[in-house]
Design an enzyme around this catalytic site. Structure first.
Site, PDB file in Angstrom:
ATOM      1  N   GLY A 165       2.997   3.700  13.371  1.00 29.44           N
ATOM      2  CA  GLY A 165       3.765   2.568  13.517  1.00 29.44           C
ATOM      3  C   GLY A 165       3.252   1.994  14.929  1.00 29.44           C
ATOM      4  O   GLY A 165       3.172   0.744  14.980  1.00 29.44           O
ATOM      5  N   GLU A 192       8.846  15.774  15.586  1.00 23.62           N
ATOM      6  CA  GLU A 192       9.437  15.831  14.182  1.00 23.62           C
ATOM      7  C   GLU A 192       8.542  16.471  13.193  1.00 23.62           C
ATOM      8  O   GLU A 192       7.288  16.575  13.165  1.00 23.62           O
ATOM      9  CB  GLU A 192       9.089  14.454  13.528  1.00 23.62           C
ATOM     10  CG  GLU A 192       9.723  14.199  11.980  1.00 23.62           C
ATOM     11  CD  GLU A 192       9.445  12.759  11.513  1.00 23.62           C
ATOM     12  OE1 GLU A 192       8.425  12.168  11.843  1.00 23.62           O
ATOM     13  OE2 GLU A 192      10.446  12.082  10.969  1.00 23.62           O
ATOM     14  N   CYS A 204      13.219  11.226   6.952  1.00 27.87           N
ATOM     15  CA  CYS A 204      13.178  10.751   8.244  1.00 27.87           C
ATOM     16  C   CYS A 204      14.632  11.119   8.980  1.00 27.87           C
ATOM     17  O   CYS A 204      14.626  11.023  10.135  1.00 27.87           O
ATOM     18  CB  CYS A 204      12.860   9.406   8.167  1.00 27.87           C
ATOM     19  SG  CYS A 204      14.121   8.526   7.142  1.00 27.87           S
ATOM     20  N   LYS A 211       0.797  -1.194  -0.192  1.00 30.04           N
ATOM     21  CA  LYS A 211       0.081   0.103  -0.056  1.00 30.04           C
ATOM     22  C   LYS A 211       0.844   1.306   0.138  1.00 30.04           C
ATOM     23  O   LYS A 211       1.514   1.538   0.945  1.00 30.04           O
ATOM     24  CB  LYS A 211      -0.842   0.093   1.125  1.00 30.04           C
ATOM     25  CG  LYS A 211      -2.100   1.214   0.845  1.00 30.04           C
ATOM     26  CD  LYS A 211      -2.664   1.587   2.326  1.00 30.04           C
ATOM     27  CE  LYS A 211      -1.936   2.800   2.847  1.00 30.04           C
ATOM     28  NZ  LYS A 211      -1.880   4.217   2.246  1.00 30.04           N
ATOM     29  N   GLY A 254       6.960   4.913   8.045  1.00 31.58           N
ATOM     30  CA  GLY A 254       5.760   6.146   8.179  1.00 31.58           C
ATOM     31  C   GLY A 254       6.287   6.631   9.605  1.00 31.58           C
ATOM     32  O   GLY A 254       7.395   6.590  10.333  1.00 31.58           O
ATOM     33  N   SER A 255       5.342   7.519  10.047  1.00 34.70           N
ATOM     34  CA  SER A 255       5.459   8.053  11.391  1.00 34.70           C
ATOM     35  C   SER A 255       5.378   7.245  12.449  1.00 34.70           C
ATOM     36  O   SER A 255       4.958   6.159  12.440  1.00 34.70           O
ATOM     37  CB  SER A 255       4.118   9.296  11.582  1.00 34.70           C
ATOM     38  OG  SER A 255       3.077   8.455  11.404  1.00 34.70           O
ATOM     39  N   THR A 256       5.965   7.463  13.593  1.00 38.49           N
ATOM     40  CA  THR A 256       6.067   6.781  14.949  1.00 38.49           C
ATOM     41  C   THR A 256       4.476   6.529  15.262  1.00 38.49           C
ATOM     42  O   THR A 256       4.056   5.352  15.932  1.00 38.49           O
ATOM     43  CB  THR A 256       6.945   7.496  16.055  1.00 38.49           C
ATOM     44  OG1 THR A 256       8.052   7.459  15.569  1.00 38.49           O
ATOM     45  CG2 THR A 256       6.594   6.872  17.352  1.00 38.49           C
ATOM     46  N   GLU A 301       9.742   1.314  10.343  1.00 40.23           N
ATOM     47  CA  GLU A 301      11.014   2.347  10.209  1.00 40.23           C
ATOM     48  C   GLU A 301      10.169   3.759  10.510  1.00 40.23           C
ATOM     49  O   GLU A 301       9.385   4.198   9.686  1.00 40.23           O
ATOM     50  CB  GLU A 301      11.314   2.270   8.804  1.00 40.23           C
ATOM     51  CG  GLU A 301      12.067   0.997   8.244  1.00 40.23           C
ATOM     52  CD  GLU A 301      13.487   0.901   9.107  1.00 40.23           C
ATOM     53  OE1 GLU A 301      13.934   1.919   9.202  1.00 40.23           O
ATOM     54  OE2 GLU A 301      13.857  -0.279   9.115  1.00 40.23           O
TER      55      GLU A 301
HETATM   56  P1  NAD Z   1       2.205   7.978   7.927  1.00 40.96           P
HETATM   57  O1  NAD Z   1       2.398   7.450   9.192  1.00 40.96           O
HETATM   58  O2  NAD Z   1       1.199   9.257   7.954  1.00 40.96           O
HETATM   59  O3  NAD Z   1       1.863   7.310   6.811  1.00 40.96           O
HETATM   60  C1  NAD Z   1       2.635   6.377   6.415  1.00 40.96           C
HETATM   61  C2  NAD Z   1       1.874   5.184   5.664  1.00 40.96           C
HETATM   62  O4  NAD Z   1       1.020   4.599   6.790  1.00 40.96           O
HETATM   63  C3  NAD Z   1       0.994   5.651   4.445  1.00 40.96           C
HETATM   64  O5  NAD Z   1       0.882   4.534   3.447  1.00 40.96           O
HETATM   65  C4  NAD Z   1      -0.505   5.808   5.221  1.00 40.96           C
HETATM   66  O6  NAD Z   1      -1.542   5.710   4.318  1.00 40.96           O
HETATM   67  C5  NAD Z   1      -0.504   4.578   6.100  1.00 40.96           C
HETATM   68  N1  NAD Z   1      -1.281   5.012   7.185  1.00 40.96           N
HETATM   69  C6  NAD Z   1      -1.748   5.726   7.894  1.00 40.96           C
HETATM   70  N2  NAD Z   1      -2.612   5.517   8.849  1.00 40.96           N
HETATM   71  C7  NAD Z   1      -2.835   4.345   8.950  1.00 40.96           C
HETATM   72  C8  NAD Z   1      -3.439   3.292   9.689  1.00 40.96           C
HETATM   73  N3  NAD Z   1      -4.175   3.949  10.903  1.00 40.96           N
HETATM   74  N4  NAD Z   1      -3.176   1.882   9.610  1.00 40.96           N
HETATM   75  C9  NAD Z   1      -2.348   1.678   8.698  1.00 40.96           C
HETATM   76  N5  NAD Z   1      -1.836   2.472   7.785  1.00 40.96           N
HETATM   77  C10 NAD Z   1      -1.838   3.732   7.920  1.00 40.96           C
HETATM   78  O7  NAD Z   1       3.567   8.912   7.429  1.00 40.96           O
HETATM   79  P2  NAD Z   1       3.781   9.847   6.289  1.00 40.96           P
HETATM   80  O8  NAD Z   1       3.509  11.147   6.580  1.00 40.96           O
HETATM   81  O9  NAD Z   1       3.310   9.218   4.954  1.00 40.96           O
HETATM   82  O10 NAD Z   1       5.453  10.013   6.150  1.00 40.96           O
HETATM   83  C11 NAD Z   1       6.136  10.591   6.919  1.00 40.96           C
HETATM   84  C12 NAD Z   1       6.826   9.748   8.235  1.00 40.96           C
HETATM   85  O11 NAD Z   1       7.512   8.763   7.627  1.00 40.96           O
HETATM   86  C13 NAD Z   1       7.724  10.508   8.922  1.00 40.96           C
HETATM   87  O12 NAD Z   1       7.476  10.267  10.233  1.00 40.96           O
HETATM   88  C14 NAD Z   1       9.234   9.952   8.601  1.00 40.96           C
HETATM   89  O13 NAD Z   1      10.165  10.070   9.697  1.00 40.96           O
HETATM   90  C15 NAD Z   1       8.938   8.689   8.114  1.00 40.96           C
HETATM   91  N6  NAD Z   1       9.781   7.918   7.330  1.00 40.96           N
HETATM   92  C16 NAD Z   1      10.463   7.142   8.086  1.00 40.96           C
HETATM   93  C17 NAD Z   1      11.723   6.442   7.492  1.00 40.96           C
HETATM   94  C18 NAD Z   1      12.550   5.550   7.918  1.00 40.96           C
HETATM   95  O14 NAD Z   1      13.230   4.704   7.155  1.00 40.96           O
HETATM   96  N7  NAD Z   1      12.826   5.295   9.278  1.00 40.96           N
HETATM   97  C19 NAD Z   1      11.768   6.773   6.067  1.00 40.96           C
HETATM   98  C20 NAD Z   1      10.936   7.707   5.486  1.00 40.96           C
HETATM   99  C21 NAD Z   1       9.861   8.272   6.100  1.00 40.96           C
END
Ligand code: NAD
Length: 497
Positions: A249, A400, A302, A191, A244-246, A267
């Site tokens: 996560g 962040e 990130c 996804k 994605g975000s903590t 991650e």
């Molecule tokens: P996000 O957590 O909002 O979304 C990430 C993914 O999760 C998207 O595909 C989103 O649709 C999905 N998602 C959102 N809510 C969900 C839920 N309730 N259940 C399941 N999936 C859900 O993050 P973002 O705004 O897309 O990305 C930015 C974040 O990603 C920042 O916190 C950044 O630090 C992190 N990031 C981390 C790394 C790493 O390697 N550690 C790399 C890139 C980005």
């Protein structure tokens, strides 16, 4: 011979045929509900396409296809050298279609075309090629047991993997998970983020063209709370691998606990401390790395060095240089190949970053930036922004921001610098500059981060693991260590007569 004219990306964008459907079991499909959402470019607010808004019904379909493919062995039981050939073909196809993929990435999430072309697409191709090359060179183990038994330790593919990725490096983040997972023989339901679905859908078609069998790589587009949650909670998914975000996560961990205790890889976010000490011998290089460490990719990184921790004696000298960089890196048209700072991913995220800038103005001293830019375009742009005199307890130092916003903290000496850098819920990356090898070594050992840069920042290669300590995640992407996520270890005891 004349150099070929560089492409007119704005013209090319008009000729693109953009696909917004999902890709399930080898077919482009609409959501079962027929629902879609608008895909709007942050470059200028133009409407790019409608994207399928999938939900649990579509995820069920994708998982069923992935499970059938896994169980009949069409990919999972192929000889590793055959999987290797297919993944090498996919890497070739990514390179062959680099212009189209780069343009889609830039239109969809706003990063400069020069970065999409020189970083995102080559890194994606290299990632697939590297894991393809690795997979027929991995051996299993035989344990040193008694002479009349044979105990083997073998790696087996996990099964069906859910992969959920963010929008800041849409293809690279997907590739870091897909390449080792596919190389190991798994089937996938991917996804992409709703802000950046386009290249994932195109990648699935290229994978099919390369020879990945139907059902092995499915891309389900949709919102996090619908398609993402359905993947997290699915009882027939063996592992979910998330970037994605903590905050999200933590939901992924809960979904695993609430459903089938599926394996989880996370991650997540970061708030990395980038330290420059008084004995750094090259302040020009350090200042340049500090500026790129926060402004590259619009700060949507990130690992961004978003807290710059300066030793008092060199503070003024470094600040002068950083401010010059910040003023010279104004946002421009992402489709112009000379642009270095592009558009923020969308309006919602722009507002979020502007909200942090407003709180920064209450907590610290704004030295440069702080405003939206290029409003006349209808796009989403923010000036490089630098706050000075930031307390490490301030909101802009602890949360962040994920934008081009630097918080500068002044300290006295290496011990205070390390303490400040480590005072964070995150532990993704950290940087330190010093010409004293003893200080440098002490700092690299003491910094609580998954990746530590010494006298550099944002060095990167597929050969090295990437991931975080603390609330920056669980597990590692990249390198051979990534296979730990996508395989189960099996111990087999064979008693000999
Ligand atoms: P996000 O957590 O909002 O979304 C990430 C993914 O999760 C998207 O595909 C989103 O649709 C999905 N998602 C959102 N809510 C969900 C839920 N309730 N259940 C399941 N999936 C859900 O993050 P973002 O705004 O897309 O990305 C930015 C974040 O990603 C920042 O916190 C950044 O630090 C992190 N990031 C981390 C790394 C790493 O390697 N550690 C790399 C890139 C980005």
């Amino acid at each position: 011979m004349n150099k070929p004219a560089s492409p007119n990306w704005a013209e090319r964008a008009k000729q693109l045929n953009i696909q917004g459907k999902s890709f399930i079991n080898g077919q482009y499909v609409s959501a079962a509900s027929e629902q879609t959402f608008d895909c709007i470019s942050p470059i200028d607010g133009r409407h790019l396409t409608q994207v399928a808004a999938c939900d649990q019904v579509d995820v069920d379909k994708a998982v069923a296809a992935a499970r059938a493919a896994f169980n009949d062995g069409r990919w999972s039981r192929l000889h590793p050298s055959k999987r290797k050939s297919v993944l090498l073909r996919l890497a070739d196809l990514i390179e062959k279609n680099a212009d189209e993929l780069a343009l889609l990435e830039t239109l969809d999430m706003g990063k400069p075309i020069r970065d999409s072309l020189s970083i995102d697409i080559p890194a994606t191709a290299r990632c697939f090629r590297w894991y393809a090359e690795a997979v027929d060179k991995l051996y299993d183990e035989v344990a040193p047991t008694a002479h009349n038994v044979l105990a083997t330790i073998t790696r087996e593919p996990l099964g069906v993997c859910g992969v959920i990725v963010p929008w800041n490096f849409p293809l690279i983040m997907a590739a870091w998970k897909l390449a080792p997972a596919l190389a190991a023989g798994n089937s996938i339901v991917l996804k992409p983020a709703e802000q950046s679905s386009l290249t994932a859908v195109r990648l699935a078609a290229l994978a099919a063209e390369a020879g990945i069998p139907d059902g092995v790589l499915n891309v389900v587009t949709g919102l996090g709370q619908d398609a993402g949650q359905a993947i997290g909670l699915h009882r027939d998914i063996d592992g979910v691998f998330f970037t994605g975000s903590t905050a999200v996560g933590k939901y992924i961990l809960q979904y695993s606990a609430q459903s089938n205790m599926k394996k989880v890889g996370l991650e997540c976010g970061g708030k990395s401390g980038h330290i420059i000490l008084a004995d750094c011998g090259d302040l020009d290089a350090a200042a340049e790395a500090a500026a790129f460490g926060i402004f590259f990719n619009q700060g949507e990184m990130c690992s961004a060095g978003s807290r710059l921790i300066l030793d008092a004696p060199i503070r003024d000298a470094v600040m002068d240089k950083i401010l010059k960089f910040a003023k010279s890196m104004q946002p421009g048209d992402p489709l112009d190949p000379t642009t270095r700072l592009g558009a923020m991913v969308d309006k919602t995220h722009t507002e979020r970053v502007m909200d942090y800038i407003a709180s920064g103005k209450q907590e610290a001293e704004l030295l440069v930036g702080g405003k939206q830019a290029r409003l006349e375009t209808g796009g989403c742009y923010i000036e490089p922004t630098v706050f000075d005199k930031v307390s490490n307890q301030a909101r802009i130092a602890q949360e962040e921001i994920f934008g081009p916003v630097l918080a500068v903290i002044t300290v006295n000496g290496v011990d205070e610098a390390i303490q400040v850098a480590n005072e964070s819920i995150y532990g993704l990356a950290a940087g330190v500059w010093s010409d004293n090898v003893n200080t440098l070594y002490k700092a690299t050992r003491a910094l609580k981060a998954g990746v530590v840069y010494a006298n550099c920042y944002d060095a990167d290669d597929i050969t090295t693991p990437f991931g975080g300590y603390k609330q920056s995640g669980i597990g590692r992407d990249k390198s051979l260590h990534a296979f730990d996520k996508y395989t189960e270890l099996k111990t087999t005891w064979l008693k000999l007569r």
